[in-house]
Write a protein that holds these residues in place. Structure first.
Motif, short mmCIF file in Angstrom:
data_model
loop_
_atom_site.label_atom_id
_atom_site.label_comp_id
_atom_site.label_asym_id
_atom_site.label_seq_id
_atom_site.Cartn_x
_atom_site.Cartn_y
_atom_site.Cartn_z
N ARG A 139 61.56 -3.27 67.73
CA ARG A 139 62.17 -4.61 67.76
C ARG A 139 63.43 -4.71 66.91
NH1 ARG A 139 58.95 -8.21 70.31
NH2 ARG A 139 56.81 -7.58 70.67
N GLN A 140 64.00 -3.58 66.57
CA GLN A 140 65.24 -3.61 65.80
C GLN A 140 66.37 -4.25 66.60
OE1 GLN A 140 66.27 -3.07 62.72
NE2 GLN A 140 64.16 -2.70 62.13
N LEU A 141 66.35 -4.00 67.88
CA LEU A 141 67.40 -4.55 68.74
C LEU A 141 67.33 -6.07 68.75
CD1 LEU A 141 69.73 -3.61 70.49
CD2 LEU A 141 68.17 -3.41 72.40
N ALA A 142 66.13 -6.59 68.97
CA ALA A 142 65.95 -8.05 68.98
C ALA A 142 66.27 -8.64 67.62
CB ALA A 142 64.51 -8.37 69.38
N ARG A 143 65.87 -7.93 66.57
CA ARG A 143 66.08 -8.43 65.22
C ARG A 143 67.57 -8.44 64.88
NH1 ARG A 143 62.35 -5.30 61.35
NH2 ARG A 143 60.90 -5.79 63.01
N ASN A 144 68.25 -7.35 65.26
CA ASN A 144 69.67 -7.28 64.94
C ASN A 144 70.50 -8.29 65.70
OD1 ASN A 144 70.86 -4.88 63.16
ND2 ASN A 144 68.85 -4.33 63.93
N LEU A 145 70.08 -8.58 66.91
CA LEU A 145 70.84 -9.55 67.71
C LEU A 145 70.27 -10.95 67.55
CD1 LEU A 145 71.35 -7.42 70.92
CD2 LEU A 145 73.02 -7.89 69.15
N ASP A 146 69.13 -11.02 66.90
CA ASP A 146 68.47 -12.30 66.64
C ASP A 146 68.19 -13.08 67.91
OD1 ASP A 146 67.30 -14.08 64.94
OD2 ASP A 146 69.13 -15.18 64.50
N CYS A 147 67.68 -12.37 68.92
CA CYS A 147 67.30 -13.02 70.17
C CYS A 147 66.42 -12.06 70.98
CB CYS A 147 68.53 -13.41 70.97
SG CYS A 147 69.38 -12.03 71.66
N PRO A 148 65.64 -12.57 71.91
CA PRO A 148 64.82 -11.68 72.73
C PRO A 148 65.68 -10.80 73.63
CG PRO A 148 64.46 -14.00 73.34
CD PRO A 148 65.52 -13.97 72.31
N ILE A 149 65.20 -9.58 73.88
CA ILE A 149 65.95 -8.63 74.69
C ILE A 149 65.34 -8.56 76.09
CG2 ILE A 149 66.76 -6.24 74.86
CD1 ILE A 149 67.83 -7.82 72.41
N PRO A 150 66.09 -8.97 77.11
CA PRO A 150 65.56 -8.90 78.48
C PRO A 150 65.42 -7.45 78.95
CG PRO A 150 67.82 -9.79 78.47
CD PRO A 150 67.46 -9.49 77.04
N ASP A 151 64.40 -7.20 79.79
CA ASP A 151 64.15 -5.84 80.29
C ASP A 151 65.35 -5.26 81.02
OD1 ASP A 151 61.67 -5.78 79.21
OD2 ASP A 151 60.60 -6.32 81.05
N ASP A 152 66.06 -6.12 81.76
CA ASP A 152 67.17 -5.57 82.52
C ASP A 152 68.31 -5.09 81.61
OD1 ASP A 152 67.93 -8.11 81.84
OD2 ASP A 152 68.85 -8.60 83.76
#
Ligand SMILES: [Zn+2]
Length: 92
Positions: A66-79
């Motif tokens: 979840r580093q990606l979501a944490r760094n961007l501060d938003c949920p990451i869509p599968d696509d």
């Protein structure tokens, strides 16, 4: 000769493996001010950015931890993960 200036290349940290690399060797993911997450091949889009090596393992790790979501501060869509995988595959 001594007046020659050394050009410093920008470096960024990969959120997958944590290594610092040249910015041009990384892929930038950006969340724009409207909250849309996208891959930024130019590295020039405005918004909150995160960097990844052009390595599928780093993407997988950044997503899983979840580093990606944490760094961007938003949920990451599968696509987006798919788009990123494709962008990384193109560099291999
Ligand atoms: Zn990495």
């Amino acid at each position: 000769m001594s007046t020659m200036k050394e050009k410093k290349l920008p470096q960024r940290r990969c959120i997958g493996c944590g290594e610092t690399k040249l910015k041009r060797d990384l892929i930038r993911v950006v969340r724009d001010p409207g909250g849309v997450v996208s891959v930024d091949p130019t590295g020039k889009k405005s918004g909150r950015g995160a960097y990844l090596c052009k390595n599928p393992a780093c993407l997988k790790r950044a997503h899983k931890t979840r580093q990606l979501a944490r760094n961007l501060d938003c949920p990451i869509p599968d696509d987006l993960i798919e788009t990123l995988s494709e962008a990384i595959a193109q560099h291999e």
